[in-house]
Design a protein around this motif. Structure first.
Motif, mmCIF file in Angstrom:
data_model
loop_
_atom_site.group_PDB
_atom_site.id
_atom_site.type_symbol
_atom_site.label_atom_id
_atom_site.label_comp_id
_atom_site.label_asym_id
_atom_site.label_seq_id
_atom_site.Cartn_x
_atom_site.Cartn_y
_atom_site.Cartn_z
ATOM 1 N N LEU A 1 0.832 -1.197 0.000
ATOM 2 C CA LEU A 1 0.000 0.000 0.000
ATOM 3 C C LEU A 1 0.870 1.251 0.000
ATOM 4 N N LEU A 2 0.279 2.344 -0.469
ATOM 5 C CA LEU A 2 0.902 3.659 -0.394
ATOM 6 C C LEU A 2 0.139 4.503 0.623
ATOM 7 N N PRO A 3 0.817 5.341 1.405
ATOM 8 C CA PRO A 3 0.101 6.234 2.323
ATOM 9 C C PRO A 3 -0.932 7.056 1.561
ATOM 10 N N ALA A 4 -2.110 7.190 2.151
ATOM 11 C CA ALA A 4 -3.194 7.921 1.487
ATOM 12 C C ALA A 4 -4.125 8.500 2.545
ATOM 13 N N TYR A 5 -4.641 9.713 2.259
ATOM 14 C CA TYR A 5 -5.492 10.433 3.204
ATOM 15 C C TYR A 5 -6.623 11.132 2.454
#
Length: 394
Positions: A296-300
Motif C-alpha cells: 500500500l501507499l500512504p493515502a489520506y
C-alpha cells in the motif's frame, strides 16, 4: 520483469480486430492515429514473479473486502461521498446480502518494476475495461510468437466458470441483458460487453444485448423494459453506479432494485456494493486499517499531510476513469487542498522502461487473481492515450 522489443506481425491490425479489438488505434490531439495495441515490444516475467504477484493481488482483494466491511459497519459511506439516503441504504443492503448477488470481476492497477513489492494504485471493481485485449488478443499473440510459452491469463475460463457457478443467483426464466452506453464512440465499452456476453452464453445463459439509452421505463407496471417492452429482470451494465444513481432514472433504479432475495424488479451486475471498492476513498481507508503494509501507499482524505514535505503526492478525485482529474505534486510541492473531494496518495512514479511509464492491470474474477494486462504511457498519469502491450512468462 523485462521489456523487450520485437517486430510487429504483418497485418497485426486486422488480426487483433478479428479477435475483438476493434479499437487498435488511438486518435491523438494532433489528429494522428497511433497504435493502442502495441506489439512492437512485450514484457517478460518469470513464473515465480507471477506467482508472487498473484498472492499480492489476492491479499489486496481480501483487504479491500475487509475495508468495505469497515466502511459499512462504522457508517462511513459519507467519506466516499455517498450521502443520499436511498443510495446509502442500497449500498449497505447490497453489502449485507452480497452472497445473494452475482459479482463477476475487478481490476487492480499496480505499480511494479520487478524489484520491490508491488504497490496498489487503485481498484476498479465496478466498470473495469481493457478486458478484451487482456483476455483474447494477447493470448493469441503469445501462441503465435511464443508457442509453448505461458501467460498470466486464465480470464476466459474463469469468467465462463463464474457465470456458470452464479447462474442460480440470476432471475429464473429471464434472459440476462448486457448493456453499454452508445456515448462510447471508440467501441471499447461495446466490445467489453459483447465479450462478457459471449462468456455468459458459453456458460449456458440466455442473453440479450441493449444500450443503456434504449432501456425504457414502463409507468404502468413500474418496471424497466427493453425496446420490445419486455421486463428486464437482470442486467449486466458497463455503466458506473455513480451515474446510475444520479441520472434522471435514478429514483426508479432504487425503487425497483433487486438487492438480493428477488424482492425487487431488476438485478444489476455489478451489484451496488461495488461502489465501496471503486471509490478512491478506499485507498485512505486501507492505509488507516493497514498502516505500513508493503503493498500500500500512504493515502489520506483530509489533505496530503506529511506527503507534501516527503516524496510528493497525487490528488485523485474519488470517482473517475482513465486518469481524469488526477494531479501530480512532486516532492517539495506546497500542500494543496482541492475543492472537490479527493484522495491524496503518496507519489510513486510509474517505473520507466526505455522511456515508457508502465502500470500493471491485475484482474480478479470471483475473488481469485485471473490475469494481467499492461499499459504504457508517456507521462506519470495513465490516461486515454496509454498503449496496451502483451506479456509472456519465460
Amino acid at each position: 520483469m523485462e521489456r523487450r522489443t520485437i517486430e510487429p506481425r504483418p497485418g497485426w491490425q486486422q488480426t487483433v480486430e478479428d479477435q475483438g479489438l476493434i479499437y487498435p488505434l488511438t486518435r491523438y490531439p494532433d489528429d494522428t492515429l497511433r497504435p493502442y495495441w502495441d506489439e512492437s515490444a512485450y514484457y517478460v516475467f518469470s513464473l515465480p514473479e507471477v506467482e508472487a504477484l498473484e498472492e499480492v493481488v489476492e491479499e489486496l482483494h481480501a483487504m479491500c473486502l475487509a475495508a468495505a466491511a469497515h466502511i459499512v459497519d462504522h457508517d462511513r459511506l459519507a467519506d466516499l461521498g455517498i450521502t443520499e439516503p436511498g443510495v446509502a441504504d442500497a449500498v449497505t443492503e447490497a453489502w449485507h446480502r452480497r452472497a445473494e448477488l452475482p459479482s463477476l470481476y475487478g481490476r487492480f492497477d499496480l505499480r511494479h518494476d520487478g524489484t520491490g513489492p508491488a504497490k496498489m494504485l487503485e481498484y476498479n471493481a465496478d466498470t473495469p475495461t481493457s478486458l478484451v485485449e487482456a483476455a483474447s488478443p494477447q493470448w493469441f499473440w503469445m501462441e503465435e510468437r511464443f508457442p509453448g510459452a505461458d501467460q498470466w491469463n486464465s480470464l476466459h475460463e474463469r469468467l465462463v466458470d463464474a457465470w456458470r457457478k452464479q447462474a442460480a443467483l440470476l432471475p429464473p426464466g429471464a434472459p440476462l441483458y448486457f448493456a453499454h452506453s452508445v456515448a462510447d464512440e471508440l467501441g471499447e465499452d461495446l466490445m467489453t460487453v459483447a465479450y462478457l456476453r459471449e462468456t455468459a452464453e458459453q456458460a449456458g445463459l440466455a442473453t440479450e444485448s441493449i444500450s443503456m439509452e434504449d432501456i425504457g421505463w414502463d409507468r404502468l407496471s413500474r418496471r424497466f423494459v427493453d425496446k420490445r417492452l419486455r421486463f428486464m429482470r437482470g442486467c449486466f451494465k458497463l455503466y458506473p453506479w455513480e451515474w446510475l444513481t444520479t441520472d434522471r432514472f435514478a429514483p426508479h433504479v432504487l425503487e425497483t432494485l433487486d438487492n438480493g432475495g428477488g424482492t425487487g424488479s431488476t438485478l444489476w451486475i455489478e451489484p451496488a456494493w461495488k461502489m465501496l471498492l471503486s471509490n478512491k476513498a478506499l485507498l485512505a481507508v486501507l492505509w488507516e486499517l493497514y498502516p505500513g503494509h508493503p503493498n500500500l501507499l500512504p493515502a489520506y482524505l483530509d489533505g496530503p499531510r506529511e506527503l507534501a514535505g516527503g516524496r510528493g503526492y497525487v490528488a485523485k478525485p474519488l470517482l473517475g476513469r482513465e486518469g481524469a482529474g488526477v494531479t501530480v505534486h512532486p516532492p517539495g510541492s506546497p500542500p494543496v487542498i482541492r475543492d472537490e473531494p479527493c484522495c491524496y496518495q503518496e507519489l510513486a512514479p510509474l517505473p520507466d522502461f526505455d522511456g515508457n511509464r508502465v502500470v500493471l492491470g491485475a484482474w480478479v474474477v470471483e475473488n481469485e487473481a485471473a490475469g494481467l494486462g499492461i499499459r504504457e504511457s508517456s507521462g506519470l498519469i495513465t490516461d486515454e492515450y496509454a498503449r496496451f502491450l502483451p506479456h509472456v512468462i519465460l
